[in-house]
Design a protein around this motif. Sequence first.
Motif, PDB file in Angstrom:
ATOM      1  N   VAL A  79       8.429  -2.685   0.892  1.00 24.58           N
ATOM      2  CA  VAL A  79       7.770  -1.516   0.494  1.00 24.58           C
ATOM      3  C   VAL A  79       8.377  -0.827  -0.547  1.00 24.58           C
ATOM      4  O   VAL A  79       9.669  -0.379  -0.381  1.00 24.58           O
ATOM      5  CB  VAL A  79       7.324  -0.558   1.498  1.00 24.58           C
ATOM      6  CG1 VAL A  79       6.576   0.752   1.203  1.00 24.58           C
ATOM      7  CG2 VAL A  79       6.758  -1.151   2.806  1.00 24.58           C
ATOM      8  N   HIS A  80       7.898  -1.025  -1.806  1.00 21.55           N
ATOM      9  CA  HIS A  80       8.835  -0.598  -3.129  1.00 21.55           C
ATOM     10  C   HIS A  80       8.106   0.795  -3.426  1.00 21.55           C
ATOM     11  O   HIS A  80       6.994   0.850  -4.085  1.00 21.55           O
ATOM     12  CB  HIS A  80       8.643  -1.615  -4.335  1.00 21.55           C
ATOM     13  CG  HIS A  80       9.410  -1.182  -5.490  1.00 21.55           C
ATOM     14  ND1 HIS A  80      10.632  -0.847  -5.456  1.00 21.55           N
ATOM     15  CD2 HIS A  80       8.986  -0.893  -6.666  1.00 21.55           C
ATOM     16  CE1 HIS A  80      11.055  -0.636  -6.720  1.00 21.55           C
ATOM     17  NE2 HIS A  80       9.746  -0.465  -7.253  1.00 21.55           N
ATOM     18  N   PRO A  81       8.970   1.780  -3.539  1.00 22.72           N
ATOM     19  CA  PRO A  81       8.488   3.103  -4.076  1.00 22.72           C
ATOM     20  C   PRO A  81       8.249   3.097  -5.549  1.00 22.72           C
ATOM     21  O   PRO A  81       8.981   2.508  -6.245  1.00 22.72           O
ATOM     22  CB  PRO A  81       9.709   4.234  -3.602  1.00 22.72           C
ATOM     23  CG  PRO A  81      10.510   3.587  -2.811  1.00 22.72           C
ATOM     24  CD  PRO A  81      10.253   2.019  -2.948  1.00 22.72           C
ATOM     25  N   ARG A  82       7.181   3.698  -5.857  1.00 18.88           N
ATOM     26  CA  ARG A  82       6.612   3.917  -7.296  1.00 18.88           C
ATOM     27  C   ARG A  82       6.527   5.272  -7.841  1.00 18.88           C
ATOM     28  O   ARG A  82       6.397   5.921  -6.846  1.00 18.88           O
ATOM     29  CB  ARG A  82       5.558   2.987  -7.647  1.00 18.88           C
ATOM     30  CG  ARG A  82       5.775   1.526  -7.539  1.00 18.88           C
ATOM     31  CD  ARG A  82       4.572   0.748  -7.370  1.00 18.88           C
ATOM     32  NE  ARG A  82       3.330   0.929  -8.423  1.00 18.88           N
ATOM     33  CZ  ARG A  82       3.141   0.464  -9.573  1.00 18.88           C
ATOM     34  NH1 ARG A  82       3.625  -0.919  -9.430  1.00 18.88           N
ATOM     35  NH2 ARG A  82       2.119   0.454 -10.222  1.00 18.88           N
ATOM     36  N   ALA A  83       6.359   5.541  -8.979  1.00 22.14           N
ATOM     37  CA  ALA A  83       6.080   7.137  -9.534  1.00 22.14           C
ATOM     38  C   ALA A  83       4.577   7.348  -9.079  1.00 22.14           C
ATOM     39  O   ALA A  83       4.690   8.547  -8.699  1.00 22.14           O
ATOM     40  CB  ALA A  83       6.290   7.115 -10.939  1.00 22.14           C
ATOM     41  N   ASP A  84       3.665   6.292  -8.950  1.00 24.99           N
ATOM     42  CA  ASP A  84       2.464   6.772  -8.723  1.00 24.99           C
ATOM     43  C   ASP A  84       2.173   6.339  -7.266  1.00 24.99           C
ATOM     44  O   ASP A  84       1.033   6.262  -6.962  1.00 24.99           O
ATOM     45  CB  ASP A  84       1.564   6.139  -9.950  1.00 24.99           C
ATOM     46  CG  ASP A  84       1.592   4.397  -9.727  1.00 24.99           C
ATOM     47  OD1 ASP A  84       2.927   3.962  -9.212  1.00 24.99           O
ATOM     48  OD2 ASP A  84       0.921   3.857 -10.275  1.00 24.99           O
ATOM     49  N   GLY A  85       3.134   5.816  -6.216  1.00 25.26           N
ATOM     50  CA  GLY A  85       2.737   5.534  -4.878  1.00 25.26           C
ATOM     51  C   GLY A  85       3.718   4.506  -4.347  1.00 25.26           C
ATOM     52  O   GLY A  85       4.898   4.812  -4.473  1.00 25.26           O
ATOM     53  N   ALA A  86       3.252   3.310  -4.020  1.00 27.17           N
ATOM     54  CA  ALA A  86       4.051   2.396  -3.359  1.00 27.17           C
ATOM     55  C   ALA A  86       3.362   1.060  -3.473  1.00 27.17           C
ATOM     56  O   ALA A  86       2.105   0.952  -3.652  1.00 27.17           O
ATOM     57  CB  ALA A  86       4.369   2.537  -1.951  1.00 27.17           C
ATOM     58  N   ARG A  87       4.210  -0.115  -3.811  1.00 26.76           N
ATOM     59  CA  ARG A  87       3.748  -1.214  -3.940  1.00 26.76           C
ATOM     60  C   ARG A  87       4.364  -2.125  -2.720  1.00 26.76           C
ATOM     61  O   ARG A  87       5.450  -2.056  -2.403  1.00 26.76           O
ATOM     62  CB  ARG A  87       4.361  -2.047  -5.095  1.00 26.76           C
ATOM     63  CG  ARG A  87       4.305  -3.581  -5.131  1.00 26.76           C
ATOM     64  CD  ARG A  87       4.634  -4.052  -6.398  1.00 26.76           C
ATOM     65  NE  ARG A  87       4.909  -5.614  -6.490  1.00 26.76           N
ATOM     66  CZ  ARG A  87       5.037  -6.523  -7.642  1.00 26.76           C
ATOM     67  NH1 ARG A  87       4.606  -5.891  -8.654  1.00 26.76           N
ATOM     68  NH2 ARG A  87       5.365  -7.465  -7.358  1.00 26.76           N
ATOM     69  N   ILE A  88       3.515  -2.826  -1.961  1.00 28.28           N
ATOM     70  CA  ILE A  88       3.707  -3.693  -0.824  1.00 28.28           C
ATOM     71  C   ILE A  88       3.733  -5.353  -1.018  1.00 28.28           C
ATOM     72  O   ILE A  88       2.687  -5.573  -1.722  1.00 28.28           O
ATOM     73  CB  ILE A  88       2.826  -3.391   0.296  1.00 28.28           C
ATOM     74  CG1 ILE A  88       2.734  -1.910   0.803  1.00 28.28           C
ATOM     75  CG2 ILE A  88       3.195  -4.077   1.361  1.00 28.28           C
ATOM     76  CD1 ILE A  88       1.898  -1.546   1.882  1.00 28.28           C
ATOM     77  N   ASP A  89       4.759  -5.729  -0.990  1.00 27.02           N
ATOM     78  CA  ASP A  89       4.801  -7.339  -1.287  1.00 27.02           C
ATOM     79  C   ASP A  89       5.120  -7.939   0.188  1.00 27.02           C
ATOM     80  O   ASP A  89       5.797  -7.271   1.200  1.00 27.02           O
ATOM     81  CB  ASP A  89       6.207  -7.606  -2.264  1.00 27.02           C
ATOM     82  CG  ASP A  89       5.750  -7.474  -3.482  1.00 27.02           C
ATOM     83  OD1 ASP A  89       5.031  -8.209  -3.954  1.00 27.02           O
ATOM     84  OD2 ASP A  89       6.202  -6.595  -4.071  1.00 27.02           O
ATOM     85  N   VAL A  90       4.688  -9.008   0.219  1.00 28.18           N
ATOM     86  CA  VAL A  90       4.745  -9.749   1.821  1.00 28.18           C
ATOM     87  C   VAL A  90       5.290 -11.267   1.628  1.00 28.18           C
ATOM     88  O   VAL A  90       4.788 -12.003   0.521  1.00 28.18           O
ATOM     89  CB  VAL A  90       3.556  -9.854   2.491  1.00 28.18           C
ATOM     90  CG1 VAL A  90       3.879 -10.372   3.863  1.00 28.18           C
ATOM     91  CG2 VAL A  90       3.101  -8.569   2.596  1.00 28.18           C
ATOM     92  N   ARG A  91       6.068 -11.734   2.212  1.00 29.13           N
ATOM     93  CA  ARG A  91       6.506 -13.031   2.245  1.00 29.13           C
ATOM     94  C   ARG A  91       6.251 -13.785   3.722  1.00 29.13           C
ATOM     95  O   ARG A  91       6.700 -13.149   4.593  1.00 29.13           O
ATOM     96  CB  ARG A  91       8.013 -13.341   1.751  1.00 29.13           C
ATOM     97  CG  ARG A  91       8.262 -14.689   1.630  1.00 29.13           C
ATOM     98  CD  ARG A  91       9.879 -14.710   1.034  1.00 29.13           C
ATOM     99  NE  ARG A  91      10.626 -16.156   1.032  1.00 29.13           N
ATOM    100  CZ  ARG A  91      11.701 -16.374   0.836  1.00 29.13           C
ATOM    101  NH1 ARG A  91      12.443 -15.293   0.511  1.00 29.13           N
ATOM    102  NH2 ARG A  91      12.146 -17.461   0.951  1.00 29.13           N
TER     103      ARG A  91
END
Length: 259
Positions: free
Chosen positions: A215-227
């Motif tokens: 879960v990567h914080p961003r200025a406009d929210g968050a990005r979720i990556d899965v492996r």
Amino acid sequence: MRRLPFEEPVTRAGPLARTVAGLALFVSLFALVLVRDPRAEAGPALATLGAGLVLAVTAVGLATFAFVRVWREGARGLGAALAGLFVACLILAYPAFVGLRALRLPALTDISTDIDNPPAFSRSRTAFAARDGRYPPDPGPAARASQRAAYPQVAPLTLDLDADVAFELARKAAVNRRWQIVEAIRPGGRIGNGRIEAVSRGLLLNLADDVTVRVHPRADGARIDVRSASRLGSHDFGGNADRIRAYLDEVANLAIAVK
């Protein structure tokens, strides 16, 4: 002149097909019980399952031979052959479906929503123990290129929510998917990313696969990556991509409910 009684021919292949199919069913069910038992070793259990599939294929061959004799000679035994064929086809239906997927999809065992910078699996003692001391190696460029061509729809999920909220949704989605959560580290700290380390088991064979969520914080929210990475074999038959898509759909539905 005495007339000899007419004896209708009987094919032994029909009853034999029914018997072998019944044995195949017993062996396959016993193998499924072994595979689903966490105390059993996966290798011997899968070998037992393979024996059941071989018996099912043998039953199909015997039933086919019986059908030929019934057609050419009018021999009895059609009912037994049909019963054997029906049971054998039930056993072979799912393996046949998996085999077709194997022909259509590339031989991959590690899928990620971020091909250029896939989430790294945890190296903590707890995570190593949950993975039975295994650390999934990073796939090479060729494997990532194959993934890009085969699964273009496997992509990150971006939410216009606070990173902490996105992390909680990601954790709840993992629980809803019945994953075994090994580690759950909230966003923040030196790196800033949140991480969820988990073990997912298949519905039918109950085999363990390893999953990590970033879960990567961003200025406009968050990005979720899965492996998601398989532990056994050289082909996941599309299972890892299916797992990632289902999980991200779960997160997206939870996010809609929050808004």
